[in-house]
Design a protein around this motif. Structure first.
Motif, short mmCIF file in Angstrom:
data_model
loop_
_atom_site.label_atom_id
_atom_site.label_comp_id
_atom_site.label_asym_id
_atom_site.label_seq_id
_atom_site.Cartn_x
_atom_site.Cartn_y
_atom_site.Cartn_z
N THR A 26 -68.58 -33.16 -61.39
CA THR A 26 -67.86 -32.77 -63.14
C THR A 26 -66.27 -33.13 -62.88
OG1 THR A 26 -69.65 -31.22 -63.19
CG2 THR A 26 -67.70 -30.98 -64.41
N ILE A 27 -65.70 -32.70 -61.85
CA ILE A 27 -64.36 -32.90 -61.69
C ILE A 27 -64.03 -34.28 -61.77
CG2 ILE A 27 -62.19 -32.76 -60.33
CD1 ILE A 27 -63.50 -30.08 -59.55
N GLN A 28 -64.76 -35.39 -61.01
CA GLN A 28 -64.35 -36.61 -60.94
C GLN A 28 -64.79 -37.13 -62.32
OE1 GLN A 28 -62.69 -37.02 -58.65
NE2 GLN A 28 -63.70 -38.84 -57.61
N GLU A 29 -65.91 -37.05 -62.94
CA GLU A 29 -66.21 -37.57 -64.48
C GLU A 29 -65.29 -37.10 -65.21
OE1 GLU A 29 -68.15 -40.10 -66.76
OE2 GLU A 29 -68.50 -39.79 -64.32
N GLY A 30 -64.77 -36.09 -65.33
CA GLY A 30 -63.64 -35.53 -66.03
C GLY A 30 -62.55 -36.50 -66.02
N ARG A 31 -62.07 -36.45 -64.74
CA ARG A 31 -60.97 -37.33 -64.47
C ARG A 31 -61.21 -38.98 -64.98
NH1 ARG A 31 -60.23 -36.80 -58.84
NH2 ARG A 31 -58.92 -34.95 -59.37
N ARG A 32 -62.34 -39.30 -64.78
CA ARG A 32 -62.58 -40.76 -65.21
C ARG A 32 -62.58 -40.57 -66.69
NH1 ARG A 32 -66.37 -41.81 -60.54
NH2 ARG A 32 -67.54 -40.25 -61.66
N THR A 33 -63.14 -39.84 -67.36
CA THR A 33 -62.97 -39.76 -68.81
C THR A 33 -61.65 -39.74 -69.43
OG1 THR A 33 -65.23 -38.80 -68.76
CG2 THR A 33 -64.10 -38.62 -70.78
N ARG A 34 -60.87 -38.81 -68.86
CA ARG A 34 -59.43 -38.73 -69.20
C ARG A 34 -58.62 -39.88 -69.26
NH1 ARG A 34 -60.03 -33.74 -67.05
NH2 ARG A 34 -58.80 -34.39 -65.08
N GLU A 35 -58.83 -40.69 -67.98
CA GLU A 35 -58.13 -41.89 -67.64
C GLU A 35 -58.53 -42.95 -68.60
OE1 GLU A 35 -58.93 -42.82 -63.73
OE2 GLU A 35 -57.61 -41.39 -62.94
N ILE A 37 -59.70 -42.63 -71.77
CA ILE A 37 -59.29 -42.32 -72.90
C ILE A 37 -57.84 -42.63 -73.12
CG2 ILE A 37 -58.70 -40.43 -74.71
CD1 ILE A 37 -61.29 -38.94 -73.84
N ARG A 38 -56.86 -42.32 -72.00
CA ARG A 38 -55.53 -42.56 -72.09
C ARG A 38 -55.50 -43.98 -71.98
NH1 ARG A 38 -53.81 -41.27 -66.76
NH2 ARG A 38 -54.17 -43.35 -66.34
N ASP A 39 -56.19 -44.99 -71.37
CA ASP A 39 -55.92 -46.30 -70.97
C ASP A 39 -56.54 -46.93 -71.99
OD1 ASP A 39 -54.76 -45.30 -68.67
OD2 ASP A 39 -56.24 -46.01 -67.29
N TYR A 40 -57.54 -46.69 -72.85
CA TYR A 40 -58.06 -47.48 -73.70
C TYR A 40 -58.25 -47.05 -75.16
CZ TYR A 40 -59.50 -50.05 -69.60
OH TYR A 40 -59.61 -50.68 -68.55
N GLU A 41 -58.68 -45.75 -75.49
CA GLU A 41 -58.80 -45.09 -76.59
C GLU A 41 -57.68 -44.73 -77.17
OE1 GLU A 41 -61.77 -45.03 -78.11
OE2 GLU A 41 -62.78 -45.95 -76.20
N ILE A 42 -56.96 -44.26 -76.83
CA ILE A 42 -55.33 -43.57 -77.32
C ILE A 42 -54.67 -45.03 -77.78
CG2 ILE A 42 -53.14 -42.65 -76.94
CD1 ILE A 42 -54.59 -40.71 -75.58
N THR A 43 -54.66 -46.08 -76.97
CA THR A 43 -53.99 -47.32 -77.35
C THR A 43 -54.67 -47.91 -78.42
OG1 THR A 43 -53.23 -47.83 -75.15
CG2 THR A 43 -53.21 -49.87 -76.53
#
Length: 126
Positions: A26-35, A37-43
């Motif tokens: 869960t922690i790893q998946e949350g970290r990957r999801t945040r990354e 979103i930060r790298d692709y979705e927000i841009t």
């Protein structure tokens, strides 16, 4: 007796291991999801918002230029703001061409609001 204790220890170990691995995943998946979103979705979202704001600003700029076309408003206000029907026709034309709900102006000189809906309101100075 030993078999029962051993079986209980194994069961508890498996359950603890399951929860530990689930928590880690869960922690790893949350970290990957945040990354992601930060790298692709927000841009992408930022670029879309920027493009929308640019189009909106450009539209309002074009409407503003159209309102200033040929100095009609300036001349009408400096001419004494006499023929409101001519002003309303001018504003109605702009309103229709740009698909606006309303086109209106406020004269600084007389502190009066003129709208395409037929309203003329004398504003009180603050």
């Amino acid at each position: 007796m030993v078999d029962t204790r051993l079986l209980t220890v194994v069961k508890v170990s498996v359950i603890i291991g399951f929860f530990a691995l689930s928590g880690f995943h869960t922690i790893q998946e949350g970290r990957r999801t945040r990354e992601f979103i930060r790298d692709y979705e927000i841009t992408s979202l930022g670029m879309a918002v920027s493009a929308h704001l640019y189009r909106t600003a450009d539209r309002y700029h074009r409407i503003g230029e159209e309102l200033l076309r040929d100095g009609f408003l300036r001349d009408w206000i400096l001419g004494g703001e006499e023929n409101e029907d001519v002003l309303r026709e001018f504003l109605e034309d702009i309103r229709e061409r740009f698909g606006m709900l309303d086109a209106s102006i406020v004269s600084d000189l007389s502190e009066t609001y003129y709208g395409t809906d037929g309203r003329t309101l004398a504003l009180s100075p603050c």
